[in-house]
Design a protein around this motif. Structure first.
Motif, PDB file in Angstrom:
ATOM      1  N   VAL A  56       0.816  -1.108   0.102  1.00 50.14           N
ATOM      2  CA  VAL A  56      -0.106  -0.084   0.172  1.00 50.14           C
ATOM      3  C   VAL A  56       1.011   1.319   0.116  1.00 50.14           C
ATOM      4  O   VAL A  56       1.879   1.240   0.559  1.00 50.14           O
ATOM      5  CB  VAL A  56      -0.997  -0.002   1.265  1.00 50.14           C
ATOM      6  N   VAL A  57       0.712   2.250  -0.757  1.00 49.76           N
ATOM      7  CA  VAL A  57       1.309   3.555  -0.918  1.00 49.76           C
ATOM      8  C   VAL A  57       0.362   4.676  -0.646  1.00 49.76           C
ATOM      9  O   VAL A  57      -0.765   4.545  -0.794  1.00 49.76           O
ATOM     10  CB  VAL A  57       2.075   3.566  -2.204  1.00 49.76           C
ATOM     11  N   VAL A  58       0.971   5.784  -0.495  1.00 48.91           N
ATOM     12  CA  VAL A  58       0.168   7.073  -0.159  1.00 48.91           C
ATOM     13  C   VAL A  58       0.239   7.750  -1.639  1.00 48.91           C
ATOM     14  O   VAL A  58       0.706   8.961  -1.620  1.00 48.91           O
ATOM     15  CB  VAL A  58       0.801   7.801   0.767  1.00 48.91           C
ATOM     16  N   LEU A  59      -0.352   7.268  -2.596  1.00 46.75           N
ATOM     17  CA  LEU A  59      -0.506   7.837  -3.861  1.00 46.75           C
ATOM     18  C   LEU A  59      -1.277   9.285  -3.806  1.00 46.75           C
ATOM     19  O   LEU A  59      -0.608  10.357  -4.375  1.00 46.75           O
ATOM     20  CB  LEU A  59      -1.214   6.972  -4.728  1.00 46.75           C
ATOM     21  N   GLU A  60      -2.415   9.216  -3.178  1.00 46.88           N
ATOM     22  CA  GLU A  60      -3.055  10.419  -3.250  1.00 46.88           C
ATOM     23  C   GLU A  60      -3.429  11.030  -1.735  1.00 46.88           C
ATOM     24  O   GLU A  60      -4.475  11.446  -1.448  1.00 46.88           O
ATOM     25  CB  GLU A  60      -4.264  10.367  -3.955  1.00 46.88           C
ATOM     26  N   PHE A  61      -2.647  10.773  -0.716  1.00 41.26           N
ATOM     27  CA  PHE A  61      -2.782  11.124   0.412  1.00 41.26           C
ATOM     28  C   PHE A  61      -1.393  11.862   1.008  1.00 41.26           C
ATOM     29  O   PHE A  61      -0.561  11.402   1.029  1.00 41.26           O
ATOM     30  CB  PHE A  61      -2.900   9.930   1.364  1.00 41.26           C
ATOM     31  N   ASP A  62      -2.031  13.078   1.753  1.00 36.98           N
ATOM     32  CA  ASP A  62      -0.888  13.826   2.425  1.00 36.98           C
ATOM     33  C   ASP A  62      -0.579  13.343   3.794  1.00 36.98           C
ATOM     34  O   ASP A  62      -1.381  13.707   4.730  1.00 36.98           O
ATOM     35  CB  ASP A  62      -1.175  15.128   2.340  1.00 36.98           C
ATOM     36  N   VAL A  63       0.413  12.584   4.091  1.00 36.11           N
ATOM     37  CA  VAL A  63       0.261  12.059   5.535  1.00 36.11           C
ATOM     38  C   VAL A  63       0.501  12.988   6.511  1.00 36.11           C
ATOM     39  O   VAL A  63       0.006  13.155   7.710  1.00 36.11           O
ATOM     40  CB  VAL A  63       1.519  10.757   5.578  1.00 36.11           C
ATOM     41  N   GLY A  64       1.483  13.947   6.223  1.00 35.18           N
ATOM     42  CA  GLY A  64       1.767  15.015   7.262  1.00 35.18           C
ATOM     43  C   GLY A  64       0.555  15.964   7.434  1.00 35.18           C
ATOM     44  O   GLY A  64       0.519  16.196   8.494  1.00 35.18           O
ATOM     45  N   GLY A  66      -2.800  14.845   6.740  1.00 34.09           N
ATOM     46  CA  GLY A  66      -3.846  14.371   7.026  1.00 34.09           C
ATOM     47  C   GLY A  66      -4.917  14.492   6.121  1.00 34.09           C
ATOM     48  O   GLY A  66      -6.179  14.501   6.534  1.00 34.09           O
ATOM     49  N   ALA A  67      -4.730  14.727   4.846  1.00 32.14           N
ATOM     50  CA  ALA A  67      -5.783  15.119   3.859  1.00 32.14           C
ATOM     51  C   ALA A  67      -5.276  14.617   2.558  1.00 32.14           C
ATOM     52  O   ALA A  67      -4.283  14.001   2.362  1.00 32.14           O
ATOM     53  CB  ALA A  67      -5.949  16.770   3.729  1.00 32.14           C
ATOM     54  N   ARG A  68      -6.285  14.960   1.417  1.00 32.16           N
ATOM     55  CA  ARG A  68      -5.917  14.377   0.181  1.00 32.16           C
ATOM     56  C   ARG A  68      -4.702  15.064  -0.581  1.00 32.16           C
ATOM     57  O   ARG A  68      -4.622  16.304  -0.203  1.00 32.16           O
ATOM     58  CB  ARG A  68      -7.081  14.769  -0.685  1.00 32.16           C
ATOM     59  N   GLY A  69      -3.882  14.516  -1.066  1.00 38.46           N
ATOM     60  CA  GLY A  69      -2.721  14.893  -1.474  1.00 38.46           C
ATOM     61  C   GLY A  69      -2.683  15.010  -3.100  1.00 38.46           C
ATOM     62  O   GLY A  69      -3.672  14.745  -3.917  1.00 38.46           O
ATOM     63  N   GLU A  70      -1.633  15.050  -3.620  1.00 40.90           N
ATOM     64  CA  GLU A  70      -1.335  15.147  -5.196  1.00 40.90           C
ATOM     65  C   GLU A  70      -0.496  13.907  -5.692  1.00 40.90           C
ATOM     66  O   GLU A  70       0.605  13.665  -5.260  1.00 40.90           O
ATOM     67  CB  GLU A  70      -0.706  16.515  -5.628  1.00 40.90           C
ATOM     68  N   ARG A  71      -0.929  13.006  -6.646  1.00 41.23           N
ATOM     69  CA  ARG A  71      -0.333  11.791  -6.961  1.00 41.23           C
ATOM     70  C   ARG A  71       0.841  12.501  -7.737  1.00 41.23           C
ATOM     71  O   ARG A  71       1.816  11.636  -7.579  1.00 41.23           O
ATOM     72  CB  ARG A  71      -1.317  11.166  -7.832  1.00 41.23           C
ATOM     73  N   ASP A  72       1.175  13.583  -8.245  1.00 45.95           N
ATOM     74  CA  ASP A  72       2.047  14.072  -9.019  1.00 45.95           C
ATOM     75  C   ASP A  72       3.377  14.351  -8.096  1.00 45.95           C
ATOM     76  O   ASP A  72       4.194  14.605  -8.682  1.00 45.95           O
ATOM     77  CB  ASP A  72       1.656  15.362  -9.888  1.00 45.95           C
ATOM     78  N   HIS A  74       4.892  12.587  -6.226  1.00 47.31           N
ATOM     79  CA  HIS A  74       5.739  11.545  -6.030  1.00 47.31           C
ATOM     80  C   HIS A  74       6.650  11.252  -7.076  1.00 47.31           C
ATOM     81  O   HIS A  74       7.694  10.435  -7.059  1.00 47.31           O
ATOM     82  CB  HIS A  74       4.902  10.268  -5.625  1.00 47.31           C
ATOM     83  N   GLY A  75       6.121  11.533  -8.165  1.00 49.30           N
ATOM     84  CA  GLY A  75       7.205  11.159  -9.557  1.00 49.30           C
ATOM     85  C   GLY A  75       8.085  12.376 -10.062  1.00 49.30           C
ATOM     86  O   GLY A  75       8.691  12.289 -10.960  1.00 49.30           O
ATOM     87  N   GLY A  76       8.016  13.575  -9.400  1.00 52.66           N
ATOM     88  CA  GLY A  76       8.714  14.757  -9.904  1.00 52.66           C
ATOM     89  C   GLY A  76       8.050  15.359 -11.065  1.00 52.66           C
ATOM     90  O   GLY A  76       8.688  16.175 -11.848  1.00 52.66           O
ATOM     91  N   VAL A  77       6.809  15.157 -11.303  1.00 52.06           N
ATOM     92  CA  VAL A  77       6.067  15.664 -12.284  1.00 52.06           C
ATOM     93  C   VAL A  77       5.403  17.084 -11.955  1.00 52.06           C
ATOM     94  O   VAL A  77       4.796  17.073 -10.947  1.00 52.06           O
ATOM     95  CB  VAL A  77       4.808  14.644 -12.561  1.00 52.06           C
ATOM     96  N   ALA A  78       5.554  17.935 -12.890  1.00 53.74           N
ATOM     97  CA  ALA A  78       5.275  19.275 -12.592  1.00 53.74           C
ATOM     98  C   ALA A  78       3.785  19.611 -13.195  1.00 53.74           C
ATOM     99  O   ALA A  78       3.548  19.066 -14.194  1.00 53.74           O
ATOM    100  CB  ALA A  78       6.135  20.303 -13.087  1.00 53.74           C
TER     101      ALA A  78
END
Length: 78
Positions: A56-64, A66-72, A74-78
């Motif tokens: 399981v990975v935190v693809l679209e979750f901001d662990v710090g 505690g809310a929805r994050g951005e999948r981009d 994690h890959g250095g995609v701008a």
């Protein structure tokens, strides 16, 4: 009659189990917009994807936060 139904069912299941993606040569000279899929990835990118798919990975979750994050993120995609 029952054997015909069983054979038809078996044929259907074998057809459904067949992988539809096939390896091809992209001989158009164009990697993008050919509908032949994506560019070939380097071994390091394949290894990273396989590693991510094994757990399981935190693809679209901001662990710090505690809310929805951005999948981009994690890959250095701008």
């Amino acid at each position: 009659m029952p054997s015909a139904v069983a054979n038809a069912a078996l044929q259907f299941l074998q057809q459904e189990d067949t992988v539809s993606l096939r390896r091809v040569f992209n001989l158009t000279g164009t990697v993008l917009h050919t509908n032949l899929g994506r560019a070939v990835l380097p071994d390091s990118a394949i290894a990273a994807a396989v590693d991510a798919m094994r757990s399981v990975v935190v693809l679209e979750f901001d662990v710090g936060g505690g809310a929805r994050g951005e999948r981009d993120d994690h890959g250095g995609v701008a």
